[in-house]
Design an enzyme around this catalytic site. Structure first.
Site, PDB file in Angstrom:
ATOM      1  N   LYS A 170       0.815  -1.208   0.000  1.00  0.00           N
ATOM      2  CA  LYS A 170       0.000   0.000   0.000  1.00  0.00           C
ATOM      3  C   LYS A 170       0.860   1.275   0.000  1.00  0.00           C
ATOM      4  CE  LYS A 170      -3.252   2.544   2.930  1.00  0.00           C
ATOM      5  NZ  LYS A 170      -2.357   3.689   3.088  1.00  0.00           N
ATOM      6  N   LEU A 211      -5.307  -0.030   7.262  1.00  0.00           N
ATOM      7  CA  LEU A 211      -4.103   0.768   7.456  1.00  0.00           C
ATOM      8  C   LEU A 211      -4.487   2.230   7.272  1.00  0.00           C
ATOM      9  CD1 LEU A 211      -1.316  -1.202   5.497  1.00  0.00           C
ATOM     10  CD2 LEU A 211      -1.718  -1.148   7.964  1.00  0.00           C
ATOM     11  N   ASP A 212      -3.982   3.100   8.137  1.00  0.00           N
ATOM     12  CA  ASP A 212      -4.285   4.525   8.017  1.00  0.00           C
ATOM     13  C   ASP A 212      -3.933   5.032   6.621  1.00  0.00           C
ATOM     14  OD1 ASP A 212      -5.063   4.474  10.622  1.00  0.00           O
ATOM     15  OD2 ASP A 212      -3.193   5.294  11.415  1.00  0.00           O
ATOM     16  N   ARG A 213      -4.488   6.184   6.302  1.00  0.00           N
ATOM     17  CA  ARG A 213      -4.241   6.772   4.987  1.00  0.00           C
ATOM     18  C   ARG A 213      -2.745   6.966   4.716  1.00  0.00           C
ATOM     19  NH1 ARG A 213      -6.641  12.604   2.791  1.00  0.00           N
ATOM     20  NH2 ARG A 213      -5.742  12.451   0.695  1.00  0.00           N
TER      21      ARG A 213
END
Length: 357
Positions: A170, A211-213
C-alpha cells in the site's frame, strides 16, 4: 608432332563419349524421378476420392438419422437417463458437444459448491435427487458444462465463487476501503484494473483490517470471508511487524516501557519485540505486535509523547513486501494460501510477559 595430334584427338573423342553417357544417365534419372512423382500424385488423388466418397456417405446417413429423430414424438416425461444416453442423443442430433475440458464431473461440481463431499455427492446423484437442466442424472461422471442448471431436490445449486488473495504494498495517501464518497484514491482503485486484465474483475475483494491513509506496507485483500475473519479478529493475535520513524530520538527508558507494557484508554498493551533499526540513529525502530486493536502502534508512541512521521508495515501474518514495489500487488501462491489457512496463534501468547521495572 603427328603422334601428339593423334593422342589429342583420341582424348577429345573419349571425353565426348563420357559426356554423352553422363547426359544419358542424367536424362534417365530425371525420367525416373518424373515417373515416381506421377505415381505419388496418383496415389494422393485416389486417397482424396475415397475420402470424399466416405464423407458424402456420412452426411447422407446423418441426414437420415435427423429425419427419423424429427418424426418421433417429443416426450417430456421425467425419465431418467445416463451419461451414455446423453452422448447418444447428442450424436443423433448431429450437434458437436463441447469439449469435456470446458466443464467438470457432476459430483465434483456439487462438491465445489460447498454442499457436501464428493463421495456424498455420488450418493445424492445415484439416489435420483440431482437434476441437470430439468433431467434427473444418475451418473456421477456426467460432464457438467458452464451454463447447465443443477438442482438438488428442486433447489438450484450455485457454484462457489473462486477465492483469490491479493497482496498489496500500500502506498501513502490511499484509503483502505472499497470506495470513498469524497473521491479519494482507495486500495480497490489500485488493484481493480489489474484484476480485470486477469479476468478476475467480477470478483469483489475486501481488505483484511485497515491501514491509516498515511500508513504504507503490506495489506491483504480477499473474498474469503472465513480467512478474513480469522486474520482480522483481535483474539487470534496475528503477527505484524512495523518500521516506525518518530520526530525525535526515542529514549532508552521509553523503549523499556514499550516492551514491558503501557496503559492506554482501552487497556494494557506492549510490544512483543522492539529494537532500533540502525545503531547510529535513535529515531527509527522495528516493532513486532500481535494486537489487533485499531491504530495501536501510533497510539503507543503518541502516548509517550512522540509523533510518528513514518509508519510502514513490513510483514503481516508471515507475508512480506519482498520484491513488491510500493503501489504494486500480486496474487498469493498456493503455499502462501495454505500457510495462512493453517496459521495458529503465535507461541508468544503462552510466554509470560516481562516484569515491569
Amino acid at each position: 608432332m603427328k603422334r601428339k595430334e593423334t593422342g589429342s584427338k583420341r582424348n577429345i573423342e573419349s571425353e565426348n563419349k563420357r559426356l554423352k553417357e553422363t547426359t544419358d544417365d542424367k536424362l534417365q534419372l530425371d525420367d525416373d524421378i518424373q515417373k515416381r512423382v506421377k505415381r505419388i500424385q496418383k496415389a494422393f488423388d485416389e486417397a482424396d476420392l475415397e475420402s470424399n466418397e466416405k464423407r458424402t456417405k456420412s452426411k447422407s446417413k446423418s441426414g437420415e438419422d435427423s429425419k427419423n429423430l424429427e418424426s418421433k414424438p417429443n416426450n417430456k416425461s421425467n425419465k431418467r437417463y445416463s451419461l451414455k444416453d446423453y452422448k447418444t442423443k447428442t450424436e443423433a442430433l448431429d450437434v458437436e458437444p463441447k469439449s469435456p475440458r470446458d466443464g467438470m464431473r457432476l459430483n465434483r461440481f456439487i462438491a465445489h459448491s460447498g454442499i457436501c463431499s464428493r463421495r456424498d455427492a455420488d450418493e445424492l446423484i445415484k439416489s435420483g435427487r440431482i437434476k441437470v437442466d430439468g433431467k434427473i442424472i444418475d451418473a456421477p461422471g456426467f460432464n457438467w458444462l458452464p451454463g447447465m442448471k443443477v438442482q438438488l431436490d428442486g433447489k438450484l445449486i450455485q457454484p462457489e465463487e473462486k477465492k483469490i488473495y491479493v497482496l498489496l504494498n500500500k502506498p501513502k495517501n490511499t484509503i483502505t476501503t472499497t470506495e470513498d464518497e469524497n473521491g479519494r484514491l482507495t486500495v480497490m482503485d489500485i488493484v481493480k484494473n489489474g484484476l480485470d486484465r486477469k479476468g478476475l474483475g467480477h470478483i469483489r475483494v475486501y481488505p483484511i483490517g485497515r491501514l491509516d491513509r498515511n500508513t504504507t506496507g503490506v495489506l491483504l485483500l480477499t473474498n474469503d470471508g472465513d480467512l478474513a475473519n480469522k486474520l482480522a479478529h483481535p483474539s487470534n493475535e496475528v503477527e505484524k511487524i512495523y518500521q516506525v520513524r518518530t520526530d525525535k530520538n526515542i529514549l532508552p527508558e521509553d523503549m523499556k516501557k514499550l516492551a514491558n507494557g503501557i496503559e492506554l484508554e482501552d487497556g494494557m498493551i506492549h510490544a512483543d519485540q522492539i529494537a532500533f533499526v540502525h545503531e547510529m540513529t535513535k529515531d527509527e525502530v522495528g516493532v513486532v505486535v500481535h494486537s489487533g486493536k485499531n491504530r495501536i502502534v501510533r497510539r503507543m508512541f503518541e502516548h509517550l509523547g512522540y509523533e510518528v512521521l513514518k509508519l510502514d508495515r513490513v510483514s503481516f501474518a508471515g507475508l512480506t513486501k519482498k520484491d513488491l514495489p510500493r503501489g504494486r500487488w500480486r496474487l498469493l501462491n498456493d503455499n502462501e494460501i495454505r500457510n495462512l489457512k493453517f496459521l495458529n496463534k503465535h507461541p508468544s501468547k503462552a510466554v509470560k510477559k516481562p516484569k515491569k521495572s
